[in-house]
Design an enzyme around this catalytic site. Structure first.
Site, mmCIF file in Angstrom:
data_model
loop_
_atom_site.group_PDB
_atom_site.id
_atom_site.type_symbol
_atom_site.label_atom_id
_atom_site.label_comp_id
_atom_site.label_asym_id
_atom_site.label_seq_id
_atom_site.Cartn_x
_atom_site.Cartn_y
_atom_site.Cartn_z
ATOM 1 N N ARG A 68 50.478 46.791 77.575
ATOM 2 C CA ARG A 68 51.678 47.326 78.211
ATOM 3 C C ARG A 68 51.999 46.592 79.504
ATOM 4 O O ARG A 68 53.166 46.307 79.797
ATOM 5 C CB ARG A 68 51.508 48.824 78.459
ATOM 6 C CG ARG A 68 52.798 49.525 78.867
ATOM 7 C CD ARG A 68 52.664 51.028 78.831
ATOM 8 N NE ARG A 68 51.753 51.524 79.860
ATOM 9 C CZ ARG A 68 51.514 52.819 80.080
ATOM 10 N NH1 ARG A 68 52.094 53.746 79.327
ATOM 11 N NH2 ARG A 68 50.673 53.183 81.035
ATOM 12 N N HIS A 121 67.704 38.192 95.294
ATOM 13 C CA HIS A 121 67.536 37.190 94.230
ATOM 14 C C HIS A 121 66.061 36.848 94.017
ATOM 15 O O HIS A 121 65.334 36.545 94.963
ATOM 16 C CB HIS A 121 68.319 35.922 94.551
ATOM 17 C CG HIS A 121 68.621 35.113 93.334
ATOM 18 N ND1 HIS A 121 67.668 34.350 92.691
ATOM 19 C CD2 HIS A 121 69.762 34.968 92.602
ATOM 20 C CE1 HIS A 121 68.189 33.766 91.640
ATOM 21 N NE2 HIS A 121 69.474 34.123 91.566
ATOM 22 N N LYS A 170 60.846 53.761 91.189
ATOM 23 C CA LYS A 170 60.648 55.125 90.705
ATOM 24 C C LYS A 170 61.566 56.136 91.387
ATOM 25 O O LYS A 170 61.347 57.349 91.285
ATOM 26 C CB LYS A 170 59.196 55.542 90.929
ATOM 27 C CG LYS A 170 58.164 54.645 90.278
ATOM 28 C CD LYS A 170 58.243 54.666 88.765
ATOM 29 C CE LYS A 170 57.709 55.934 88.188
ATOM 30 N NZ LYS A 170 57.679 55.885 86.696
#
Length: 299
Positions: A68, A121, A170
């Protein structure tokens, strides 16, 4: 509220004050483990992470966590700077340095690294990634079933920010958690873009109705490793399990509900939006799955 609990609540452990933290190849005392204010993770939430749990000398489902992590890094075009073996070696080095053998939790974080200027960026991150491993002695301590509150914050569409991505960004989940706490709950129950019950701000969500286990389709939730293990355990032990769309009406009428996550494994839910789920205590299917899961991680 005075008895607020969280799904990541743990026993106090004085040893955590002296843990060593792995920062870009160096083990540092907790007070000296720092990253730059120009780090892209601090500045923009630009990074991915994994939470891992140590049981009886082994990191549970380590291969799945590494899969993952590297898939997430590839998805955001981030070069971790180490191969799979190197990341695992860093994890084991940190474990050995801290003398940990069981009941430990690791948060393995990778950001795009230090930026040359404080702007968005990614080309401004020129020094390579920042890799940090925070490891703590950690024994879950949740004194009662969790209380959930439904919040207006949604787990969104993949083209905004894919909920399957375990990213440093988050804020959506944090806002959901704040809304739940202000509603008198411990954690937020979040819906998907179609109004179906999806997940909480920190964990995957399951209900039990008439002996069958239900969870979301998985389209809008974190691709939880513990979530998948619970689904697999149900299938292997003749417990009916369904990945499906279901509503708050289905949820309020459930016999049981529980959350899954690497830290808490299976955490019982006592109430949702002020409505008791079952008798408000851990139900028999949840108890059985906790026992099956414990056998799985310690076998």
């Amino acid at each position: 509220m005075t008895d607020h609990v969280t799904t990541h609540q743990a026993e106090e452990d004085a040893r955590n004050e002296s843990v060593l933290i792995w920062v870009n190849g160096q083990l540092k005392p907790r007070a000296q483990a720092m990253v730059s204010v120009f780090d892209s993770g601090f500045m923009l939430g630009d990074g991915v992470w994994e939470g891992l749990r140590l049981y009886d000398g082994r990191w549970s489902f380590l291969d799945e966590h590494m899969d993952r992590l590297f898939e997430a890094a590839k998805a955001i075009d981030l070069d971790i700077g180490m191969d799979r073996h190197g990341v695992i070696s860093a994890l084991l080095e940190t474990q050995e340095a801290n003398g940990m053998v069981t009941d430990a939790h690791a948060r393995l974080m990778v950001t795009r690294g230090v930026k040359s200027r404080p702007f968005q960026h990614p080309s401004l991150s020129r020094q390579g990634p920042t890799v940090v491993i925070i490891m703590e002695h950690s024994q879950p301590k949740i004194p009662r079933p969790i209380r959930l509150a439904t919040v207006p914050h949604l787990r969104g569409l993949p083209m905004t920010q894919d909920p399957k991505l375990n990213s440093h960004s988050k804020l959506n989940c944090i806002l959901a958690c704040i809304a739940a706490e202000k509603a008198g709950a411990d954690e937020a129950l979040m819906l998907d873009v179609h109004g179906f019950v999806n997940t909480t701000n920190a964990c995957n969500f399951f209900i039990v109705r008439k002996g069958a286990v239900w969870t979301s389709t998985g389209d809008y939730c974190m691709n939880g490793i513990t979530r998948q293990k619970v689904i697999d355990l149900c299938r292997a032990n003749a417990i009916p399990v369904f990945e499906r769309n279901f509503s708050l009406v289905d949820t309020y009428g459930a016999d049981e509900a529980f959350l899954t996550g690497t830290f808490g494994a299976q955490t019982p839910v006592g109430s949702i939006d002020g409505r008791a789920i079952g008798d408000g205590q851990m139900g028999p299917i949840t108890k059985r799955l906790r026992a099956l899961y414990k056998d799985l991680v310690t076998s």
